[in-house]
Design a protein around this motif. Structure first.
Motif, PDB file in Angstrom:
ATOM      1  N   GLY A 110       0.972  -1.169   0.358  1.00  0.00           N
ATOM      2  CA  GLY A 110       0.269   0.031  -0.114  1.00  0.00           C
ATOM      3  C   GLY A 110       1.189   1.116  -0.320  1.00  0.00           C
ATOM      4  N   GLY A 111      -0.077   2.334   0.426  1.00  0.00           N
ATOM      5  CA  GLY A 111       0.898   3.138   0.193  1.00  0.00           C
ATOM      6  C   GLY A 111      -0.111   4.708   0.113  1.00  0.00           C
ATOM      7  N   HIS A 112       0.541   5.861   0.026  1.00  0.00           N
ATOM      8  CA  HIS A 112      -0.173   7.040  -0.694  1.00  0.00           C
ATOM      9  C   HIS A 112       0.491   7.282  -1.684  1.00  0.00           C
ATOM     10  CE1 HIS A 112      -0.501   6.517   3.752  1.00  0.00           C
ATOM     11  NE2 HIS A 112      -0.970   7.610   3.889  1.00  0.00           N
ATOM     12  N   ALA A 113      -0.396   8.300  -3.328  1.00  0.00           N
ATOM     13  CA  ALA A 113      -0.353   8.983  -4.206  1.00  0.00           C
ATOM     14  C   ALA A 113       0.845   9.917  -3.633  1.00  0.00           C
ATOM     15  CB  ALA A 113      -1.512   9.542  -4.444  1.00  0.00           C
ATOM     16  N   VAL A 114       0.589  10.870  -4.588  1.00  0.00           N
ATOM     17  CA  VAL A 114       2.510  11.470  -4.210  1.00  0.00           C
ATOM     18  C   VAL A 114       1.255  13.257  -3.345  1.00  0.00           C
ATOM     19  CG1 VAL A 114       4.292  10.985  -5.961  1.00  0.00           C
ATOM     20  CG2 VAL A 114       1.796  12.264  -6.682  1.00  0.00           C
ATOM     21  N   ASP A 115      -0.325  12.673  -3.699  1.00  0.00           N
ATOM     22  CA  ASP A 115      -0.987  13.578  -3.416  1.00  0.00           C
ATOM     23  C   ASP A 115      -1.420  13.615  -2.507  1.00  0.00           C
ATOM     24  OD1 ASP A 115      -2.804  12.224  -3.885  1.00  0.00           O
ATOM     25  OD2 ASP A 115      -3.688  13.676  -4.798  1.00  0.00           O
ATOM     26  N   GLY A 116      -0.743  12.878  -1.230  1.00  0.00           N
ATOM     27  CA  GLY A 116      -1.423  12.175   0.069  1.00  0.00           C
ATOM     28  C   GLY A 116      -2.539  11.381   0.075  1.00  0.00           C
ATOM     29  N   THR A 117      -3.042  11.190  -1.163  1.00  0.00           N
ATOM     30  CA  THR A 117      -4.079  10.315  -1.097  1.00  0.00           C
ATOM     31  C   THR A 117      -3.989   8.783  -1.280  1.00  0.00           C
ATOM     32  OG1 THR A 117      -5.473  11.518  -2.591  1.00  0.00           O
ATOM     33  CG2 THR A 117      -6.277  10.027  -2.397  1.00  0.00           C
ATOM     34  N   GLU A 118      -4.020   7.749   0.061  1.00  0.00           N
ATOM     35  CA  GLU A 118      -4.267   7.124   0.807  1.00  0.00           C
ATOM     36  C   GLU A 118      -4.984   5.841  -0.005  1.00  0.00           C
ATOM     37  OE1 GLU A 118      -4.329   3.356   4.605  1.00  0.00           O
ATOM     38  OE2 GLU A 118      -5.551   5.904   4.555  1.00  0.00           O
ATOM     39  N   ARG A 119      -3.273   5.298  -0.315  1.00  0.00           N
ATOM     40  CA  ARG A 119      -3.987   4.230  -1.934  1.00  0.00           C
ATOM     41  C   ARG A 119      -4.571   2.457  -0.582  1.00  0.00           C
ATOM     42  NH1 ARG A 119       0.095   1.680  -3.913  1.00  0.00           N
ATOM     43  NH2 ARG A 119       2.198   3.319  -3.125  1.00  0.00           N
ATOM     44  N   ASP A 120      -5.124   1.664  -1.391  1.00  0.00           N
ATOM     45  CA  ASP A 120      -5.711   0.967  -1.118  1.00  0.00           C
ATOM     46  C   ASP A 120      -4.992  -0.289  -0.776  1.00  0.00           C
ATOM     47  OD1 ASP A 120      -8.339   1.513  -2.126  1.00  0.00           O
ATOM     48  OD2 ASP A 120      -8.924   0.501  -3.622  1.00  0.00           O
ATOM     49  N   TRP A 121      -4.912  -0.968   0.737  1.00  0.00           N
ATOM     50  CA  TRP A 121      -3.943  -1.820   1.218  1.00  0.00           C
ATOM     51  C   TRP A 121      -4.481  -2.707   0.912  1.00  0.00           C
ATOM     52  CZ3 TRP A 121      -1.169  -2.278   5.119  1.00  0.00           C
ATOM     53  CH2 TRP A 121      -0.273  -3.606   5.941  1.00  0.00           C
ATOM     54  N   THR A 122      -3.838  -4.016   0.151  1.00  0.00           N
ATOM     55  CA  THR A 122      -3.952  -4.948  -1.197  1.00  0.00           C
ATOM     56  C   THR A 122      -3.239  -5.757  -0.735  1.00  0.00           C
ATOM     57  OG1 THR A 122      -2.709  -4.088  -2.507  1.00  0.00           O
ATOM     58  CG2 THR A 122      -4.798  -3.219  -3.097  1.00  0.00           C
ATOM     59  N   LYS A 460       3.798  13.695  -1.014  1.00  0.00           N
ATOM     60  CA  LYS A 460       3.103  13.369   0.016  1.00  0.00           C
ATOM     61  C   LYS A 460       3.171  11.658   0.030  1.00  0.00           C
ATOM     62  CE  LYS A 460       0.715  17.290   1.635  1.00  0.00           C
ATOM     63  NZ  LYS A 460      -0.815  17.475   2.271  1.00  0.00           N
ATOM     64  N   GLY A 461       3.988  10.651  -1.141  1.00  0.00           N
ATOM     65  CA  GLY A 461       3.735   9.677  -1.784  1.00  0.00           C
ATOM     66  C   GLY A 461       4.521   9.013  -0.816  1.00  0.00           C
ATOM     67  N   ASP A 462       4.042   7.402  -0.761  1.00  0.00           N
ATOM     68  CA  ASP A 462       5.104   6.724  -0.866  1.00  0.00           C
ATOM     69  C   ASP A 462       4.562   4.930  -0.545  1.00  0.00           C
ATOM     70  OD1 ASP A 462       2.998   5.794   1.079  1.00  0.00           O
ATOM     71  OD2 ASP A 462       3.967   7.826   2.724  1.00  0.00           O
ATOM     72  N   ASN A 463       4.971   3.823  -0.714  1.00  0.00           N
ATOM     73  CA  ASN A 463       5.187   2.753  -0.842  1.00  0.00           C
ATOM     74  C   ASN A 463       5.556   1.569   0.196  1.00  0.00           C
ATOM     75  OD1 ASN A 463       4.184   3.207  -3.734  1.00  0.00           O
ATOM     76  ND2 ASN A 463       6.082   4.068  -4.504  1.00  0.00           N
ATOM     77  N   TYR A 464       4.323   0.789   0.721  1.00  0.00           N
ATOM     78  CA  TYR A 464       5.730   0.147   0.927  1.00  0.00           C
ATOM     79  C   TYR A 464       5.055  -1.067   0.642  1.00  0.00           C
ATOM     80  CZ  TYR A 464       0.472   0.920   3.959  1.00  0.00           C
ATOM     81  OH  TYR A 464      -0.563   1.780   3.799  1.00  0.00           O
ATOM     82  N   ALA A 465       5.003  -2.744   1.867  1.00  0.00           N
ATOM     83  CA  ALA A 465       5.277  -3.913   1.224  1.00  0.00           C
ATOM     84  C   ALA A 465       5.846  -4.665   2.001  1.00  0.00           C
ATOM     85  CB  ALA A 465       5.508  -4.323  -0.599  1.00  0.00           C
ATOM     86  N   LEU A 466       4.941  -5.468   2.947  1.00  0.00           N
ATOM     87  CA  LEU A 466       5.752  -7.192   2.772  1.00  0.00           C
ATOM     88  C   LEU A 466       5.483  -8.465   2.301  1.00  0.00           C
ATOM     89  CD1 LEU A 466       6.821  -8.020   5.318  1.00  0.00           C
ATOM     90  CD2 LEU A 466       4.278  -8.054   6.634  1.00  0.00           C
ATOM     91  N   GLY A 467       6.559  -9.004   2.561  1.00  0.00           N
ATOM     92  CA  GLY A 467       6.340 -10.148   0.814  1.00  0.00           C
ATOM     93  C   GLY A 467       7.279 -11.256   0.974  1.00  0.00           C
ATOM     94  N   PHE A 468       7.976 -12.125   0.214  1.00  0.00           N
ATOM     95  CA  PHE A 468       8.499 -12.915   0.298  1.00  0.00           C
ATOM     96  C   PHE A 468       9.272 -13.374  -1.276  1.00  0.00           C
ATOM     97  CE2 PHE A 468       4.784 -15.343   0.318  1.00  0.00           C
ATOM     98  CZ  PHE A 468       5.387 -16.470  -0.079  1.00  0.00           C
ATOM     99  N   GLU A 469      10.096 -13.392  -1.461  1.00  0.00           N
ATOM    100  CA  GLU A 469      10.701 -13.830  -2.791  1.00  0.00           C
ATOM    101  C   GLU A 469      11.101 -15.382  -2.490  1.00  0.00           C
ATOM    102  OE1 GLU A 469      14.414 -12.846  -5.469  1.00  0.00           O
ATOM    103  OE2 GLU A 469      13.234 -11.407  -4.982  1.00  0.00           O
TER     104      GLU A 469
END
Length: 472
Positions: A110-122, A460-469
């Motif tokens: 998930g994260g936020h768009a550059v304008d700060g809008t919260e993106r969906d938690w997927t 105000k944008g950011d990206n985060y992820a929890l996962g595995f490879e």
């Protein structure tokens, strides 16, 4: 779910994974490990999200993946005694040694768009699948090929209330390189290669991936990409790496509308298996490259330059790329007449100095483009990345990069500076086995704007992820 609770959940899951994990030995199984008889740590200091190379790994790639090689071969001998003979009776065995795959799954992103809008938690259980068929063909001829990507090529549904991955995916032939090399001494060799990637992949100086790279146009991981043709000649002379190459363009395979030239002169200052330090210098110039100021889109279904008609979207039926990945918002559309660019860098890999291993990369990269309109752009980026591991099990990957200057000059001679802030990111890594890793990542996101249009800037944008490879 509120942002704070999401963050706490990610942190809790990460600490739980570390608490449950203990360092242990494991046998690596991907194709190169099977072919060479070495484990993954011999060539890499971590592979998530892209490989970082040890001294051994870089030399293996430079040689075209042909030496060392320990697996059985089937060859009909020629008339000369003790001399290898090649022809229709030569076969490298077996095919399972050449096939491997890379699977990436994101538990939460998930994260936020550059304008700060919260993106969906997927969640993306099928975030990406890459398949490879690669390795030596003869003692001097080797192949690298990445067959397809799945997941990041997912066709998105536009049905209101059910937007997102549709379960239909586009496969893409991503990377290809055929290479030959011949020894000219115990520490030297020369070679040639032909493929569809930028020339700096031959020596793997395109990594670490977070360093500034205005030469990239989507090749190497996005599935949808701009294909080029590259012919390279190169040599390792003890500590010196020398390479010259030609490409059909920055984003096409057309040989009639111009071409580009590449030069690399690098020196291995330490040249040890456990402590490898390269000083690199690269030049790339020519007259066929897309503008770095704006994105270039190629649609499969909409031929209107202004975009698709109302009610039609081509988000998954088009290719959009920007060299360097950062277009200037509102920049005029320009066509490159010619360009000149260079990179200077330091690449260090330290493997198993006691319990410690790390990779350090420092790069400065400038590109100047002259446009057909008479305008021009000049950009200088610098970046640092550092990956560290304790006992090859617990580690992190961090980077920061910034534009030291980014200037657009109109045909009338008016200079317009570009405004942005430093980009940065960090990833926590846990490797319970050499071919399995868990990642928790965060990165900053922004748009680039002209300084005289600062009101358009969004940071105000950011990206985060929890996962595995998992690699097999």
């Amino acid at each position: 779910m509120h942002t704070v609770s999401k963050t706490l959940l990610l942190v809790a899951l990460a600490f739980l994974a570390v608490w449950l994990g203990t360092p242990r030995d494991a046998q690596a199984v991907p194709a190169f490990a099977r072919q060479t008889g070495m484990n993954c740590n011999s060539c890499h200091i971590g592979t998530d999200n892209v490989p970082n190379f040890t001294h051994t790994g870089r030399l293996f790639a430079m040689r075209g993946y042909t030496r060392p090689y320990v697996r059985e071969r089937l060859r009909a001998d020629g008339p000369l005694v003790d001399e290898p003979q090649y022809g229709g009776d030569y076969l490298a065995l077996n095919w399972t040694d050449y096939f491997s795959a890379r699977f990436i799954s994101n538990i939460a992103q998930g994260g936020h768009a550059v304008d700060g809008t919260e993106r969906d938690w997927t969640t993306r259980p099928l975030a990406r699948l890459a398949m490879f068929y690669t390795g030596p063909i003869t003692d001097w001829l080797g192949l690298w090929t990445e067959l397809a990507y799945l997941g990041n090529n997912s066709m998105q549904s536009v049905t209101p209330g059910n937007e997102g991955p549709s379960g239909l995916n586009l496969f893409a032939f991503d990377e290809y390189r055929l290479a030959a090399s011949w020894d000219i001494g115990t520490r030297s060799f020369f070679g040639v290669s032909f493929g569809n990637e930028h020339p700096n992949v031959v020596g793997q100086f395109n990594f670490p991936v977070y360093l500034p790279n205005m030469w990239g146009v989507g090749q190497g991981g996005v599935g949808r990409f701009m294909e080029i043709g590259t012919l390279s000649a190169h040599a390792l002379l003890d500590r010196w790496w020398l390479q010259v190459a030609a490409t059909s363009g920055g984003d096409n395979v057309n040989l009639n509308d111009g071409w580009n030239q590449y030069l690399n002169v690098s020196y291995n200052l330490i040249n040890r298996q456990r402590n490898d330090l390269w000083l690199t210098g690269e030049i790339f110039r020519g007259n066929d490259f897309p503008s770095i100021t704006h994105s270039k889109k190629q649609s499969f279904i909409c031929n209107d330059p202004a975009g698709c008609p109302a009610g039609i979207t081509d988000a998954n039926l088009s290719i959009t790329n920007t060299p360097g990945g950062q277009p200037i918002q509102g920049a005029p559309r320009e066509t490159v007449d010619d360009f000149f660019s260079y990179k200077v860098g330091i690449h260090q890999s330290v493997a198993d100095m006691g319990p410690h291993s790390w990779v350090l990369g420092v790069v400065a990269h400038q590109m100047k483009q002259d446009f057909v309109s008479g305008a021009e752009v000049d950009r200088m980026d610098a970046g640092v990345t550092f990956r560290y591991f304790y006992r090859r099990t617990y580690g992190f990957d961090a980077y920061v990069r910034d534009s030291l200057w980014y200037e657009y000059t109109t045909a009338a001679g008016v200079e317009r500076d570009v405004y942005s802030r430093p980009n940065y990111g960090i990833t926590a890594l846990w490797y319970p086995a050499m071919n399995f890793s868990v990642h928790l990542s965060y990165s900053f996101a922004q748009n680039y704007v002209f300084s005289d249009q600062r009101h358009l800037y969004r940071g105000k944008g950011d990206n985060y992820a929890l996962g595995f490879e998992y690699n097999f």
